[in-house]
Design an enzyme around this catalytic site. Structure first.
Site, short mmCIF file in Angstrom:
data_model
loop_
_atom_site.label_atom_id
_atom_site.label_comp_id
_atom_site.label_asym_id
_atom_site.label_seq_id
_atom_site.Cartn_x
_atom_site.Cartn_y
_atom_site.Cartn_z
CE LYS A 39 -0.29 -0.11 5.02
NZ LYS A 39 -0.98 -0.75 6.15
NE ARG A 137 -6.89 0.45 10.79
CZ ARG A 137 -5.64 0.32 10.36
NH1 ARG A 137 -4.80 1.33 10.43
NH2 ARG A 137 -5.20 -0.83 9.89
CG HIS A 171 -3.82 -4.41 11.71
ND1 HIS A 171 -2.67 -4.97 11.20
CD2 HIS A 171 -3.58 -3.08 11.78
CE1 HIS A 171 -1.77 -4.02 10.98
NE2 HIS A 171 -2.29 -2.87 11.32
NE ARG A 231 -2.37 -8.18 7.50
CZ ARG A 231 -3.15 -8.47 8.56
NH1 ARG A 231 -3.85 -9.57 8.61
NH2 ARG A 231 -3.22 -7.65 9.59
CE1 TYR A 272 11.43 32.18 3.16
CE2 TYR A 272 11.71 29.80 3.07
CZ TYR A 272 11.41 30.99 2.44
OH TYR A 272 11.07 31.00 1.13
CB CYS A 319 13.42 26.19 2.01
SG CYS A 319 14.60 27.23 2.89
CG ASP A 321 11.37 24.09 -3.94
OD1 ASP A 321 10.54 23.18 -3.94
OD2 ASP A 321 11.09 25.28 -4.21
C1 LIG Z 1 -0.20 -1.66 6.85
C2 LIG Z 1 -0.74 -2.95 7.31
C3 LIG Z 1 0.10 -4.04 7.57
C4 LIG Z 1 1.61 -3.95 7.58
O1 LIG Z 1 2.03 -3.28 8.72
P1 LIG Z 1 3.58 -3.23 9.11
O2 LIG Z 1 3.59 -2.66 10.47
O3 LIG Z 1 4.24 -2.34 8.11
O4 LIG Z 1 4.07 -4.63 9.04
C5 LIG Z 1 -0.49 -5.27 7.87
N1 LIG Z 1 -1.83 -5.38 7.93
C6 LIG Z 1 -2.66 -4.35 7.73
C7 LIG Z 1 -4.12 -4.55 7.84
C8 LIG Z 1 -2.15 -3.09 7.42
O5 LIG Z 1 -2.97 -2.07 7.22
#
Ligand SMILES: *Cc1c(COP(=O)(O)O)cnc(C)c1O
Length: 391
Positions: A39, A137, A171, A231, A272, A319, A321
Site C-alpha cells: 500500500k 478501526r 490486525h 503480512r 527563514y 525550505c 525545495d
Molecule cells: C499496513 C498494514 C500491515 C503492515 O504493517 P507493518 O507494520 O508495516 O508490518 C499489515 N496489515 C494491515 C491490515 C495493514 O494495514
C-alpha cells in the site's frame, strides 16, 4: 525517465528487497504463505517494481489500501492475488471481480452490498473477513459482550451467495511495542482471533483457506501468530529494530547532491526566520532537497545527512525545495558531491527519532517529485518519475 533538473533521487535496491523476502521466507518456514504489503506505493518504494520483484521471487499475495492501488498493479502486469484492506464503493464490485481482486469485508452492511452487486452480474466476489480484536478501526467487533453477535454476523455474511470467503484476518495494534502490557494485549487479540475463527467455522461448517494476522512485529516476534500467512510491511523494506535483528537490509537510499557552496562570516543568519546563526566562518552547502520532497520541516536544525567525510549538520529552517548543511570541516565535499539523506549509511531510524516519528512516515513522505531509481546487480534497471510530463 531521465530527470535532468532535480538532483535528489531515491535508490531502490531490488536485490536487497529480494534478499529480505528470502530471509523472511526462511524465518516463517515453508508452510506459511507470504503477503507483501505494498500500500501507499509500497511505503514510497514504488509499488509496481516492488510487486514485480515479489511476484518473481514467489510471494503468494499482495495487499493494498484501495482499488486504485490494486488497479495500478493489474495495469502493470501483476497477476498474483491482491487484497484490498480498505473500503471499495459498491459500484466498483464488478471491476473487482473482472480484475480478480480480493476485497476485505469489515461489516454486515458492506457484506450485503458486495454480495448483491456480485449477484447482479451472476458472479461471486472473493473476500477476506476482517475481525476487530482490539485495534478498534475496521472489522466485526467480537470482543467481550460482542462475541456472540459478531460470530452470528460473520457466519451469516460468509453464507451470502455473492461472496466467496477465502480468508479471515485481524490486525494487531501493539505487536511492535515493548513491555508486559503490550504483550498481554497482543496475546489477548490473538486468542480472541482464534476463538472467533473456531466459533465461525463450527457454525458455518466450512473452513477459511487463509487465516492471517502477523504484521511486522508479530512476524518477527511471535511465530505462533503466523497461521497460514504473514503480512509484514516495514520489515520487508528492512527498517526498524526487528529488521536489524533478522539481518534485513534497508531497501531505499535517499540521495541528493550539493548544489551550491557559500562562505559566511560568523554571525550570519541562515534561512527563514533566522533560526540558525553561524558561530564561525562557515562553508555552507545548499541541497536541492526540501519539505516538498519529503524533508519534514520539523527536522529543521535537528537532522544530519551523510557525506563522504561523515555526518553533516542541517542548518536553519528546511525550505520547500532546499536545505542547508554545514560543510566547514568537509573540504572534499563540493558542488555535485553526493549526500545520503537516509539509507545504508545514515539509518532512517535516527532521522525518524530526531523528528519524533517512525520510519514509516519518512519513507512514505518521499514525494512524487523525487525520481525512484531501481537497482539490480548494481545496475540501474529503471527510473521512474511520477510527474505529468506527457500531455
Ligand atoms: C499496513 C498494514 C500491515 C503492515 O504493517 P507493518 O507494520 O508495516 O508490518 C499489515 N496489515 C494491515 C491490515 C495493514 O494495514
Amino acid at each position: 525517465m531521465a530527470s535532468t533538473l532535480r538532483r535528489t533521487w531515491a535508490e531502490i535496491d531490488l536485490d536487497a528487497l529480494a534478499r529480505n523476502y528470502k530471509a523472511l521466507k526462511k524465518h516463517i518456514g515453508d508452510d506459511v504463505k507470504f503477503m507483501g504489503i505494498v500500500k501507499a506505493d509500497a511505503y514510497g518504494h514504488g509499488s509496481v517494481q516492488v510487486s514485480r520483484c515479489l511476484q518473481d521471487a514467489g510471494a503468494d499475495y499482495l495487499a493494498v489500501s484501495s482499488i486504485d492501488e490494486a488497479m495500478e498493479l493489474r495495469t502493470n502486469g501483476i497477476t498474483m492475488p491482491i487484497l484490498i484492506l480498505g473500503h471499495t464503493p459498491r459500484d466498483q464490485v464488478e471491476k473487482l471481480i473482472e480484475n480478480d481482486i480480493t476485497q476485505a469485508v469489515t461489516c454486515e452492511a458492506k457484506a450485503i452490498n458486495f454480495s448483491n452487486e456480485a449477484l447482479k452480474i451472476g458472479k461471486t466476489l472473493k473476500v477476506h473477513i476482517k475481525v476487530d480484536t482490539g485495534m478498534s478501526r475496521l472489522g466485526y467487533l467480537c470482543d467481550g459482550d460482542f462475541f456472540d453477535g459478531g460470530i452470528e454476523h460473520i457466519v451469516e455474511d460468509c453464507q451470502m451467495p455473492g461472496l466467496d470467503p477465502e480468508g479471515v484476518f485481524t490486525h494487531f495494534s501493539m505487536s511492535d511495542e515493548e513491555g508486559e502490557e503490550a504483550l498481554a494485549y497482543t496475546r489477548h487479540q490473538f486468542q480472541l482471533f482464534k476463538d472467533v475463527i473456531a466459533a465461525v467455522e463450527e457454525k458455518w461448517g466450512k473452513k477459511f483457506r487463509l487465516r492471517h494476522c502477523a504484521n511486522t512485529g508479530a512476524t518477527a516476534r511471535f511465530p505462533e501468530t503466523h497461521l497460514d500467512m504473514v503480512r509484514p510491511g516495514l520489515l520487508l523494506y528492512g527498517y526498524g529494530d526487528f529488521a536489524k535483528e533478522l539481518g534485513l537490509e534497508p531497501v531505499m537510499s535517499l540521495k541528493t547532491a550539493v548544489q551550491t557552496i557559500k562562505h559566511y562570516p560568523a554571525g550570519t543568519k541562515v534561512s527563514y526566520g533566522g533560526t540558525y546563526t553561524t558561530d564561525k566562518k562557515t562553508r555552507m552547502g545548499v541541497l536541492p532537497y526540501g519539505y516538498a520532497d519529503g524533508f519534514l520541516r520539523s527536522l529543521s536544525n535537528k537532522a544530519t545527512v551523510m557525506t563522504s567525510e561523515g555526518k553533516a549538520r542541517q542548518c536553519g529552517r528546511i525550505c520547500m525545495d532546499m536545505s542547508m548543511i554545514d560543510l566547514t570541516d568537509k573540504k572534499s565535499v563540493g558542488v555535485g558531491s553526493e549526500v545520503e539523506i537516509f539509507g545504508k549509511l545514515n539509518p532512517v531510524e535516527e532521522l525518524a527519532e530526531a523528528a519524533g516519528t517512525i520510519p514509516y512516515e519518512l519513507v512514505c513522505a518521499v514525494s512524487k517529485r523525487v525520481p525512484r531509481v531501481y537497482l539490480r546487480g548494481g545496475e540501474v534497471i529503471e527510473r521512474e518519475l511520477l510527474l505529468r510530463l506527457q500531455p
